[in-house]
Motif scaffolding. Structure first.
Motif, PDB file in Angstrom:
ATOM      1  N   LYS A  57      40.287  64.340 -12.455  1.00  0.00           N
ATOM      2  CA  LYS A  57      40.862  63.002 -12.537  1.00  0.00           C
ATOM      3  C   LYS A  57      40.612  62.397 -13.918  1.00  0.00           C
ATOM      4  CE  LYS A  57      42.611  59.063 -11.044  1.00  0.00           C
ATOM      5  NZ  LYS A  57      44.062  58.905 -10.804  1.00  0.00           N
ATOM      6  N   THR A  58      39.409  62.581 -14.441  1.00  0.00           N
ATOM      7  CA  THR A  58      39.081  62.051 -15.758  1.00  0.00           C
ATOM      8  C   THR A  58      39.981  62.659 -16.822  1.00  0.00           C
ATOM      9  OG1 THR A  58      36.777  61.653 -15.154  1.00  0.00           O
ATOM     10  CG2 THR A  58      37.257  61.862 -17.500  1.00  0.00           C
ATOM     11  N   PHE A  59      40.124  63.979 -16.793  1.00  0.00           N
ATOM     12  CA  PHE A  59      40.958  64.636 -17.796  1.00  0.00           C
ATOM     13  C   PHE A  59      42.422  64.218 -17.671  1.00  0.00           C
ATOM     14  CE2 PHE A  59      43.705  68.176 -19.134  1.00  0.00           C
ATOM     15  CZ  PHE A  59      43.378  68.191 -20.490  1.00  0.00           C
ATOM     16  N   LEU A  60      42.931  64.137 -16.442  1.00  0.00           N
ATOM     17  CA  LEU A  60      44.326  63.732 -16.262  1.00  0.00           C
ATOM     18  C   LEU A  60      44.565  62.316 -16.775  1.00  0.00           C
ATOM     19  CD1 LEU A  60      45.175  65.217 -12.737  1.00  0.00           C
ATOM     20  CD2 LEU A  60      45.729  66.149 -14.990  1.00  0.00           C
ATOM     21  N   SER A 117      45.538  75.564 -13.947  1.00  0.00           N
ATOM     22  CA  SER A 117      45.724  75.238 -12.530  1.00  0.00           C
ATOM     23  C   SER A 117      46.074  73.771 -12.294  1.00  0.00           C
ATOM     24  CB  SER A 117      44.456  75.585 -11.746  1.00  0.00           C
ATOM     25  OG  SER A 117      43.404  74.652 -12.019  1.00  0.00           O
ATOM     26  N   LEU A 118      45.950  72.945 -13.324  1.00  0.00           N
ATOM     27  CA  LEU A 118      46.186  71.514 -13.154  1.00  0.00           C
ATOM     28  C   LEU A 118      47.676  71.211 -13.017  1.00  0.00           C
ATOM     29  CD1 LEU A 118      43.718  70.024 -15.811  1.00  0.00           C
ATOM     30  CD2 LEU A 118      43.313  70.511 -13.384  1.00  0.00           C
ATOM     31  N   PRO A 119      48.022  70.065 -12.441  1.00  0.00           N
ATOM     32  CA  PRO A 119      49.432  69.684 -12.355  1.00  0.00           C
ATOM     33  C   PRO A 119      50.051  69.580 -13.748  1.00  0.00           C
ATOM     34  CG  PRO A 119      48.064  68.258 -10.976  1.00  0.00           C
ATOM     35  CD  PRO A 119      47.127  69.062 -11.813  1.00  0.00           C
ATOM     36  N   GLU A 120      51.259  70.071 -13.881  1.00  0.00           N
ATOM     37  CA  GLU A 120      52.007  70.011 -15.139  1.00  0.00           C
ATOM     38  C   GLU A 120      51.148  70.493 -16.325  1.00  0.00           C
ATOM     39  OE1 GLU A 120      55.066  66.478 -14.981  1.00  0.00           O
ATOM     40  OE2 GLU A 120      53.110  65.724 -14.307  1.00  0.00           O
ATOM     41  N   GLU A 133      45.169  61.498  -3.513  1.00  0.00           N
ATOM     42  CA  GLU A 133      46.000  61.576  -4.722  1.00  0.00           C
ATOM     43  C   GLU A 133      46.411  63.012  -5.030  1.00  0.00           C
ATOM     44  OE1 GLU A 133      44.368  59.536  -8.132  1.00  0.00           O
ATOM     45  OE2 GLU A 133      43.122  58.276  -6.850  1.00  0.00           O
ATOM     46  N   GLY A 134      46.034  63.928  -4.139  1.00  0.00           N
ATOM     47  CA  GLY A 134      46.368  65.326  -4.351  1.00  0.00           C
ATOM     48  C   GLY A 134      45.383  66.068  -5.215  1.00  0.00           C
ATOM     49  N   ILE A 135      44.205  65.475  -5.446  1.00  0.00           N
ATOM     50  CA  ILE A 135      43.169  66.119  -6.265  1.00  0.00           C
ATOM     51  C   ILE A 135      42.044  66.560  -5.348  1.00  0.00           C
ATOM     52  CG2 ILE A 135      41.482  65.805  -8.112  1.00  0.00           C
ATOM     53  CD1 ILE A 135      43.335  63.729  -9.338  1.00  0.00           C
ATOM     54  N   SER A 136      41.848  67.845  -5.261  1.00  0.00           N
ATOM     55  CA  SER A 136      40.824  68.410  -4.380  1.00  0.00           C
ATOM     56  C   SER A 136      39.855  69.265  -5.173  1.00  0.00           C
ATOM     57  CB  SER A 136      41.483  69.254  -3.279  1.00  0.00           C
ATOM     58  OG  SER A 136      42.369  68.466  -2.499  1.00  0.00           O
ATOM     59  N   VAL A 137      38.776  69.652  -4.526  1.00  0.00           N
ATOM     60  CA  VAL A 137      37.792  70.532  -5.158  1.00  0.00           C
ATOM     61  C   VAL A 137      38.440  71.880  -5.444  1.00  0.00           C
ATOM     62  CG1 VAL A 137      35.578  71.698  -4.893  1.00  0.00           C
ATOM     63  CG2 VAL A 137      35.884  69.385  -3.995  1.00  0.00           C
ATOM     64  N   ARG A 138      38.323  72.342  -6.677  1.00  0.00           N
ATOM     65  CA  ARG A 138      38.834  73.656  -7.056  1.00  0.00           C
ATOM     66  C   ARG A 138      37.656  74.626  -7.190  1.00  0.00           C
ATOM     67  NH1 ARG A 138      44.202  73.231  -8.745  1.00  0.00           N
ATOM     68  NH2 ARG A 138      44.879  71.098  -9.221  1.00  0.00           N
ATOM     69  N   PRO A 139      37.928  75.924  -7.231  1.00  0.00           N
ATOM     70  CA  PRO A 139      36.848  76.898  -7.381  1.00  0.00           C
ATOM     71  C   PRO A 139      36.015  76.633  -8.633  1.00  0.00           C
ATOM     72  CG  PRO A 139      38.885  78.002  -6.765  1.00  0.00           C
ATOM     73  CD  PRO A 139      39.246  76.568  -7.069  1.00  0.00           C
TER      74      PRO A 139
END
Length: 207
Positions: free
Chosen positions: A59-62, A93-96, A142-148
């Protein structure tokens, strides 16, 4: 990603000697992979991320990525302490993901945490990490979940800074918990001549 990498992300990382968090009005520290001030005379907004895979880091990076196009006269730098390969896969792996490539947006890998230490960012407490768990459900909406988690430590603290063209810190906000979200617009205001202000732990340290 394997269970071993997830397991090791919960282990305390190797100890590094950390400096004091730079206060507003002080010269920004420089390291080989993060030189201040910028050579082209522009101001810089810096975010030191938690590990790649952390939803709060995402979220911070986006948020930073979304703000960068509106301020081409400012450098935006995101620092990752996950290794290069894990950082690259996380970014992809991030959106867009095509938006990760912008002229004034840079991702720096600091796997040895040298820059983190120079800016006063060490390891956190148990509450710092576990107290943020309810925040993950908010981000999931918001569609942001824990990733590996392939690399990096969940105990590494995060922080955000604004440095002017002369290399002086004008904005400092160290995250008080893993789910703290910096206001990068505030940082931009400060490096562009707004009122000096700090937040989070940096403010408490100056008080």
């Amino acid at each position: 990603m394997t269970w071993q990498t997830e397991f090791w992300s919960w282990m305390s990382p190797p100890t590094v000697q950390t400096a004091e968090v730079p206060a507003v009005g002080q010269k920004a520290p420089s390291t080989p992979n993060l030189t201040m001030p910028a050579q082209d005379g522009k101001s810089t907004i810096i975010t030191f991320l938690r590990h790649c895979g952390c939803p709060f880091a995402e979220k911070t990076f986006l948020n930073m990525r979304a703000l960068a196009p509106a301020h081409p006269d400012i450098h935006f730098i995101a620092i990752s302490h996950s290794d290069q390969a894990a950082t690259d896969r996380w970014l992809a792996s991030l959106p867009e993901p095509e938006k990760n490539t912008q002229p004034n947006l840079t991702i720096v890998v600091d796997a040895e945490r040298e820059a983190y230490a120079a800016w006063g960012l060490g390891t956190s407490s148990l509450w710092h990490v576990l107290g943020s768990i309810p925040g993950t459900s908010k981000l999931s909406k918001e569609g942001i979940s824990v990733r590996p988690t392939e690399s990096g430590s969940r105990w590494q603290t995060a922080g955000n800074f604004g440095v002017d063209a002369q290399g002086v810190v004008r904005w400092a906000r160290v995250d008080g918990r893993a789910d703290d979200m910096p206001d990068f617009k505030e940082g931009v205001d400060k490096v562009m001549g707004g009122k000096f202000e700090t937040g989070g732990f940096a403010e408490a340290m100056q008080g």
